[in-house]
Design a protein around this motif. Structure first.
Motif, PDB file in Angstrom:
ATOM      1  N   LEU A 176       0.828  -1.202   0.000  1.00 49.04           N
ATOM      2  CA  LEU A 176       0.000   0.000   0.000  1.00 49.04           C
ATOM      3  C   LEU A 176       0.866   1.257   0.000  1.00 49.04           C
ATOM      4  CD1 LEU A 176      -2.906   0.970   0.035  1.00 49.04           C
ATOM      5  CD2 LEU A 176      -2.845   0.902   2.530  1.00 49.04           C
ATOM      6  N   LEU A 177       1.961   1.256   0.745  1.00 49.02           N
ATOM      7  CA  LEU A 177       2.859   2.415   0.777  1.00 49.02           C
ATOM      8  C   LEU A 177       3.518   2.640  -0.584  1.00 49.02           C
ATOM      9  CD1 LEU A 177       4.593   1.974   4.256  1.00 49.02           C
ATOM     10  CD2 LEU A 177       2.926   3.724   3.602  1.00 49.02           C
ATOM     11  N   LEU A 178       4.010   1.563  -1.188  1.00 49.68           N
ATOM     12  CA  LEU A 178       4.622   1.694  -2.513  1.00 49.68           C
ATOM     13  C   LEU A 178       3.582   2.131  -3.542  1.00 49.68           C
ATOM     14  CD1 LEU A 178       6.913  -1.463  -2.530  1.00 49.68           C
ATOM     15  CD2 LEU A 178       7.640   0.920  -2.394  1.00 49.68           C
ATOM     16  N   GLY A 179       2.372   1.589  -3.406  1.00 52.91           N
ATOM     17  CA  GLY A 179       1.300   1.977  -4.321  1.00 52.91           C
ATOM     18  C   GLY A 179       0.967   3.454  -4.204  1.00 52.91           C
ATOM     19  N   ALA A 180       0.897   3.951  -2.965  1.00 54.53           N
ATOM     20  CA  ALA A 180       0.620   5.375  -2.757  1.00 54.53           C
ATOM     21  C   ALA A 180       1.726   6.232  -3.374  1.00 54.53           C
ATOM     22  CB  ALA A 180       0.487   5.672  -1.271  1.00 54.53           C
ATOM     23  N   GLY A 181       2.974   5.758  -3.257  1.00 53.78           N
ATOM     24  CA  GLY A 181       4.077   6.493  -3.866  1.00 53.78           C
ATOM     25  C   GLY A 181       3.977   6.551  -5.380  1.00 53.78           C
ATOM     26  N   ILE A 182       3.594   5.428  -6.007  1.00 52.33           N
ATOM     27  CA  ILE A 182       3.446   5.396  -7.464  1.00 52.33           C
ATOM     28  C   ILE A 182       2.281   6.273  -7.899  1.00 52.33           C
ATOM     29  CG2 ILE A 182       2.867   3.903  -9.428  1.00 52.33           C
ATOM     30  CD1 ILE A 182       4.442   1.673  -8.005  1.00 52.33           C
ATOM     31  N   PHE A 183       1.150   6.147  -7.207  1.00 49.73           N
ATOM     32  CA  PHE A 183      -0.001   7.003  -7.511  1.00 49.73           C
ATOM     33  C   PHE A 183       0.396   8.477  -7.419  1.00 49.73           C
ATOM     34  CE2 PHE A 183      -3.164   3.554  -6.413  1.00 49.73           C
ATOM     35  CZ  PHE A 183      -3.869   3.615  -7.598  1.00 49.73           C
ATOM     36  N   GLY A 184       1.007   8.853  -6.287  1.00 50.43           N
ATOM     37  CA  GLY A 184       1.352  10.250  -6.072  1.00 50.43           C
ATOM     38  C   GLY A 184       2.358  10.773  -7.077  1.00 50.43           C
ATOM     39  N   ALA A 185       3.375   9.975  -7.381  1.00 47.93           N
ATOM     40  CA  ALA A 185       4.392  10.406  -8.333  1.00 47.93           C
ATOM     41  C   ALA A 185       3.818  10.524  -9.739  1.00 47.93           C
ATOM     42  CB  ALA A 185       5.564   9.422  -8.320  1.00 47.93           C
ATOM     43  N   TRP A 186       2.925   9.600 -10.108  1.00 44.26           N
ATOM     44  CA  TRP A 186       2.293   9.676 -11.430  1.00 44.26           C
ATOM     45  C   TRP A 186       1.515  10.984 -11.565  1.00 44.26           C
ATOM     46  CZ3 TRP A 186      -2.759  10.155 -13.134  1.00 44.26           C
ATOM     47  CH2 TRP A 186      -2.971   9.929 -14.494  1.00 44.26           C
ATOM     48  N   LEU A 187       0.701  11.303 -10.559  1.00 46.68           N
ATOM     49  CA  LEU A 187      -0.113  12.508 -10.624  1.00 46.68           C
ATOM     50  C   LEU A 187       0.738  13.767 -10.573  1.00 46.68           C
ATOM     51  CD1 LEU A 187      -2.943  13.743 -10.694  1.00 46.68           C
ATOM     52  CD2 LEU A 187      -3.002  13.575  -8.194  1.00 46.68           C
ATOM     53  N   ALA A 188       1.726  13.800  -9.676  1.00 47.33           N
ATOM     54  CA  ALA A 188       2.565  14.998  -9.526  1.00 47.33           C
ATOM     55  C   ALA A 188       3.363  15.270 -10.795  1.00 47.33           C
ATOM     56  CB  ALA A 188       3.501  14.823  -8.337  1.00 47.33           C
ATOM     57  N   THR A 189       3.968  14.229 -11.381  1.00 46.43           N
ATOM     58  CA  THR A 189       4.762  14.450 -12.593  1.00 46.43           C
ATOM     59  C   THR A 189       3.887  14.848 -13.770  1.00 46.43           C
ATOM     60  OG1 THR A 189       4.684  12.067 -13.100  1.00 46.43           O
ATOM     61  CG2 THR A 189       6.619  12.891 -11.902  1.00 46.43           C
ATOM     62  N   LEU A 190       2.663  14.319 -13.818  1.00 48.71           N
ATOM     63  CA  LEU A 190       1.757  14.702 -14.907  1.00 48.71           C
ATOM     64  C   LEU A 190       1.398  16.179 -14.804  1.00 48.71           C
ATOM     65  CD1 LEU A 190      -0.048  13.987 -17.330  1.00 48.71           C
ATOM     66  CD2 LEU A 190      -1.844  13.372 -15.684  1.00 48.71           C
ATOM     67  N   VAL A 191       0.993  16.624 -13.623  1.00 46.48           N
ATOM     68  CA  VAL A 191       0.587  18.019 -13.440  1.00 46.48           C
ATOM     69  C   VAL A 191       1.763  18.958 -13.704  1.00 46.48           C
ATOM     70  CG1 VAL A 191      -0.209  19.722 -11.760  1.00 46.48           C
ATOM     71  CG2 VAL A 191      -1.272  17.457 -11.839  1.00 46.48           C
ATOM     72  N   LEU A 192       2.919  18.640 -13.147  1.00 43.67           N
ATOM     73  CA  LEU A 192       4.088  19.504 -13.334  1.00 43.67           C
ATOM     74  C   LEU A 192       4.521  19.560 -14.795  1.00 43.67           C
ATOM     75  CD1 LEU A 192       6.209  18.511 -10.203  1.00 43.67           C
ATOM     76  CD2 LEU A 192       4.960  20.654 -10.581  1.00 43.67           C
ATOM     77  N   ALA A 193       4.484  18.410 -15.476  1.00 42.53           N
ATOM     78  CA  ALA A 193       4.895  18.388 -16.885  1.00 42.53           C
ATOM     79  C   ALA A 193       3.909  19.153 -17.760  1.00 42.53           C
ATOM     80  CB  ALA A 193       5.027  16.945 -17.370  1.00 42.53           C
ATOM     81  N   LEU A 194       2.616  19.038 -17.456  1.00 39.13           N
ATOM     82  CA  LEU A 194       1.615  19.728 -18.263  1.00 39.13           C
ATOM     83  C   LEU A 194       1.680  21.240 -18.089  1.00 39.13           C
ATOM     84  CD1 LEU A 194      -1.564  17.469 -17.836  1.00 39.13           C
ATOM     85  CD2 LEU A 194       0.016  17.546 -19.771  1.00 39.13           C
ATOM     86  N   LEU A 195       2.082  21.691 -16.897  1.00 34.70           N
ATOM     87  CA  LEU A 195       2.080  23.123 -16.610  1.00 34.70           C
ATOM     88  C   LEU A 195       3.440  23.788 -16.824  1.00 34.70           C
ATOM     89  CD1 LEU A 195      -0.128  23.222 -13.374  1.00 34.70           C
ATOM     90  CD2 LEU A 195      -0.804  23.676 -15.747  1.00 34.70           C
ATOM     91  N   ALA A 196       4.467  23.000 -17.113  1.00 35.09           N
ATOM     92  CA  ALA A 196       5.808  23.582 -17.292  1.00 35.09           C
ATOM     93  C   ALA A 196       5.860  24.430 -18.555  1.00 35.09           C
ATOM     94  CB  ALA A 196       6.848  22.469 -17.355  1.00 35.09           C
ATOM     95  N   GLU A 197       6.763  25.377 -18.570  1.00 35.15           N
ATOM     96  CA  GLU A 197       6.949  26.254 -19.724  1.00 35.15           C
ATOM     97  C   GLU A 197       7.475  25.442 -20.911  1.00 35.15           C
ATOM     98  OE1 GLU A 197       7.171  28.930 -22.468  1.00 35.15           O
ATOM     99  OE2 GLU A 197       6.324  29.421 -20.488  1.00 35.15           O
TER     100      GLU A 197
END
Length: 254
Positions: free
Chosen positions: A3-24
């Motif tokens: 569950l901890l590793l899963g939460a890390g994968i979920f969180g990293a997937w979402l964070a990298t998607l948002v940051l990549a979409l909003l980057a210059e």
């Protein structure tokens, strides 16, 4: 741990998607672009691995409702995949690997990798899912265009392309290489084989699913514990090793 590793994968997937979409858009160098696409592909594959472990009820052992709910979320975020149908197909793969009842296996010995890949994807993707994915991508791209017209290119670059690359990754290391056979098994027989990569390469290749004989022998062992089984599963020819829905954990050293 799962569950901890899963939460890390979920969180990293979402964070990298948002940051990549909003980057210059103008701020990306080729090296940075390639690195982020590779990272997004790995995390995209991780979503499917979480859904896969949920199918075996090992993502959250002993809590079936939570386990299945997280599995549904993982497959929905991965590619709009329906959890119940994927689970039925995958458990059939475990019960009948290499037979005509196996939805993941090639139909004929002469089938090449591309034909096998196309059929593999066709078993899991439907027109409705493709429409859902396209609508999601267009909606997000439309919203980004309001900020900056060039920003919409981030959707195919950091969302669509990693999904396509991830599908190749899962097929290559989770299906094609472990199940294609190497000519050592008797004619007409199917043998599941492991790839034998070093630990880090095994993780990066497909979250240790190169340990494929180990997975088929003990489908109730989660992805991060598969390396512990190396050397404990004898090489053998044939169609399967154990029940596909066995979710009992394997004791270390067993």
């Amino acid at each position: 741990m799962g569950l901890l590793l899963g939460a890390g994968i979920f969180g990293a997937w979402l964070a990298t998607l948002v940051l990549a979409l909003l980057a210059e858009p103008a701020g990306w160098t080729p090296a940075a672009l390639g690195l982020v696409i590779a990272l997004r592909t790995l995390l995209q594959t991780g979503l499917f691995i979480l859904g896969h472990d949920a199918m075996h009820r090992t993502l959250v052992p002993g809590r079936q409702r939570l386990n299945d709910g997280l599995g549904r979320l993982a497959l929905l975020l991965y590619a709009g995949l329906p959890y119940a149908r994927c689970r039925r197909h995958h458990l059939r793969h475990h019960r009948f690997p290499g037979s005509r009842l196996d939805p993941d296996f090639r139909r004929a010995i002469g089938d090449g990798a591309l034909r096998w890949y196309a059929r593999f994807m066709g078993n899991y993707l439907s027109l409705g899912q493709l429409v859902l994915l396209l609508a999601s991508w267009l909606a997000v791209a439309g919203g980004l265009m309001l900020l900056e017209p060039r920003q919409a290119l981030a959707v195919p670059t950091f969302w669509v392309l990693p999904l396509v690359l991830s599908s190749f990754q899962l097929f290559l290391f989770g299906t094609y290489l472990p199940h294609r056979g190497d000519g050592s098994s008797p004619a007409g027989r199917h043998a599941v084989r492991s790839l034998g990569y070093p630990h880090l390469l095994s993780l990066l290749a497909c979250y240790h699913f190169g340990y494929h004989r180990e997975h088929h022998a003990h489908p109730g062992v989660p992805w991060f514990r598969l390396p512990q089984l190396r050397g404990h599963v004898p090489h053998q020819h044939g169609h399967g090793y154990g029940p596909a829905d066995d979710s009992r954990p394997l004791r270390p050293g067993r």
